[in-house]
Motif scaffolding. Structure first.
Motif, PDB file in Angstrom:
ATOM      1  N   HIS A   1      -1.777  -4.232  -2.144  1.00  0.00           N
ATOM      2  CA  HIS A   1      -2.255  -3.491  -0.982  1.00  0.00           C
ATOM      3  C   HIS A   1      -3.638  -2.894  -1.241  1.00  0.00           C
ATOM      4  CE1 HIS A   1       2.165  -3.557  -0.689  1.00  0.00           C
ATOM      5  NE2 HIS A   1       1.940  -3.652   0.613  1.00  0.00           N
TER       6      HIS A   1
ATOM      7  N   ASP B   1      -5.037  -0.314   0.434  1.00  0.00           N
ATOM      8  CA  ASP B   1      -5.031   1.156   0.584  1.00  0.00           C
ATOM      9  C   ASP B   1      -4.343   1.771  -0.631  1.00  0.00           C
ATOM     10  OD1 ASP B   1      -2.697  -0.100   1.437  1.00  0.00           O
ATOM     11  OD2 ASP B   1      -2.198   1.493   2.870  1.00  0.00           O
ATOM     12  N   LYS B   2      -4.946   1.586  -1.778  1.00  0.00           N
ATOM     13  CA  LYS B   2      -4.309   1.898  -3.053  1.00  0.00           C
ATOM     14  C   LYS B   2      -4.075   3.393  -3.264  1.00  0.00           C
ATOM     15  CE  LYS B   2      -6.249  -2.230  -5.283  1.00  0.00           C
ATOM     16  NZ  LYS B   2      -4.952  -2.890  -5.483  1.00  0.00           N
TER      17      LYS B   2
ATOM     18  N   ARG C   1      -1.237   5.080  -1.226  1.00  0.00           N
ATOM     19  CA  ARG C   1       0.079   4.585  -1.663  1.00  0.00           C
ATOM     20  C   ARG C   1       0.433   5.118  -3.046  1.00  0.00           C
ATOM     21  NH1 ARG C   1       2.289  -0.186   1.380  1.00  0.00           N
ATOM     22  NH2 ARG C   1       0.784  -0.676   3.022  1.00  0.00           N
TER      23      ARG C   1
ATOM     24  N   THR D   1      -0.552  -5.372   4.608  1.00  0.00           N
ATOM     25  CA  THR D   1      -1.818  -4.656   4.798  1.00  0.00           C
ATOM     26  C   THR D   1      -2.086  -4.423   6.272  1.00  0.00           C
ATOM     27  OG1 THR D   1      -2.982  -6.773   4.804  1.00  0.00           O
ATOM     28  CG2 THR D   1      -2.738  -5.663   2.710  1.00  0.00           C
TER      29      THR D   1
END
Length: 407
Positions: free
Chosen positions: A378, A380-381, A384, A407
């Protein structure tokens, strides 16, 4: 009358038989003469790719640069070299042994470690003596572009109580950031090629640097757990590593088949009866989290990957890493003789397993305690990673719910 006819017939057959024998003898003599002439004209063999000496001066010059001929010769040379090198490697493997009874024979799994050579980097050697435990440690590369993720990374490591970790700072900002937060840090001596990539390169370019940088750690006899910074630590990984292979890596697979291998059938209808072809497949190892021992095959792996990435920097380091680990020897190519182990994908978990499967299964979610979770699937590290910390560390039960599967 009849008897005379039979007798003449017999005489005719005898004469014919004798004539045949003479003919065969003459033919054999001619054949032997031809063979002798051919041996003189073609000392290297009739089907040799090289022309006979008497014909070389008349041989077309473009024949000497024919690509197919060159490639054939290269393949022959490579094959001969491989055949010559193989017997030389046997003494390195140690004493010969007799094979035991059926079902009891097992091959060598663990290659010996190299003799440590601290002269390759005395400054790093001194630092590693202070940090490493049992000659092993976690190593991460970072520049200022990943500073926020790096903070989540080392905070989770501290929370678990892991003391043997090190950040290789690729720019001054990260070096200062680590000093302010009392994070073990190492900054390399100036290196124009590495410095330019480390300071300004993107994630893929920076990721490729690790294969060059890790070599010194292995040369000095240290095992390294290489870690990207988009990883949250929930347990001490050194308690869950087998240490029986040259490379022990987490997988991008999401179930038993994709993680550990499966038989995949390819269908080619044109072939009719033999249309179904059985293939063996496995999802790739993740080059952002693997344990590597200081052995000759391990160092050869680093050299191969780093060499290819330096020649073709547009290649993805993870693809090259897997190709060198898994491609077998074949004409024109000698495969890497390295032992491999796939980590448990529920303990060393990728973000696809977590967000697509585990978080939707209350039983698994409550029972599983991963060692690490790698947010590799992903983009949007950071959010998360923070949600993972909230769920597993801070006890926020709904922390994982807002995110989509993909994603």
């Amino acid at each position: 009358m009849v008897g005379r006819r039979d007798g003449s017939l017999m005489r005719e057959k005898g004469q014919s038989f004798c004539g045949s024998r003479v003919t065969v003898a003459i033919a054999m003599g001619i054949l032997l003469c031809c063979v002798s002439v051919l041996e003189l004209l073609y000392p290297n063999g009739l089907f040799s790719s090289d022309p006979p000496p008497w014909l070389q001066k008349f041989w077309r010059t473009d024949r000497q640069t024919d690509s197919s001929s060159c490639k054939s010769q290269e393949r022959a040379n490579a094959l001969k070299q491989g055949q010559d090198n193989a017997p030389k490697q046997f003494p390195v493997l140690g004493q010969q042994h007799k094979a035991g009874p059926f079902g009891t024979v097992k091959g060598l799994r663990t290659n010996p470690t190299v003799l440590p050579d601290e002269s390759v980097n005395p400054r790093l050697a001194k630092l590693l003596k202070e940090i490493a435990i049992g000659k092993e440690l976690i190593v991460a590369l970072a520049n200022s572009k990943v500073k926020d993720m790096l903070e989540v990374w080392f905070t989770s490591i501290r929370k678990v109580g892991i003391p043997n970790y090190l950040v290789v700072a690729l720019d001054d900002e990260i070096a200062e950031f680590c000093k302010l937060n009392e994070v073990p840090m190492y900054k390399r001596d100036p290196d124009q090629g590495i410095d330019s990539i480390g300071k300004t390169g993107g994630s893929i370019a920076v990721s490729g640097l690790k294969f060059r940088i890790l070599r010194e750690f292995l040369q000095m006899g240290y095992s390294v757990l290489l870690s990207d910074v988009d990883i949250v630590y929930l347990q001490n990984p050194f308690d869950h590593i087998y240490r029986d292979s040259d490379v022990e890596s987490m997988t991008d697979g999401h179930d038993n088949q994709t993680a550990y291998g499966y038989d995949d059938v390819f269908d080619d209808p044109v072939m009719g009866w033999s249309r179904h072809i059985y293939t063996v497949r496995i999802w790739v190892y993740n080059s952002g989290f693997f344990y590597i021992r200081p052995t000759i095959p391990s160092i050869e792996l680093l050299d191969r990957v780093a060499g290819r990435l330096s020649e073709k920097p547009y290649l993805w380091d993870q693809a090259v890493f897997n190709e060198e680990l898994f491609f077998p020897s074949h004409p024109g190519y000698e495969g890497l003789h390295a032992a491999k182990r796939t980590m448990d994908y529920y303990l060393f978990m990728n973000s696809k397993v977590l967000f697509k499967e585990v978080r939707k299964d209350d039983a698994k979610l409550s029972q599983l305690k991963p060692v690490i979770i790698h947010v590799n699937y992903h983009p949007d590290k950071l959010p998360r990673m923070k949600a993972i910390v909230d769920f597993y560390v801070n006890g926020k039960k709904d922390a994982l719910q807002p995110f989509p599967d993909g994603t």
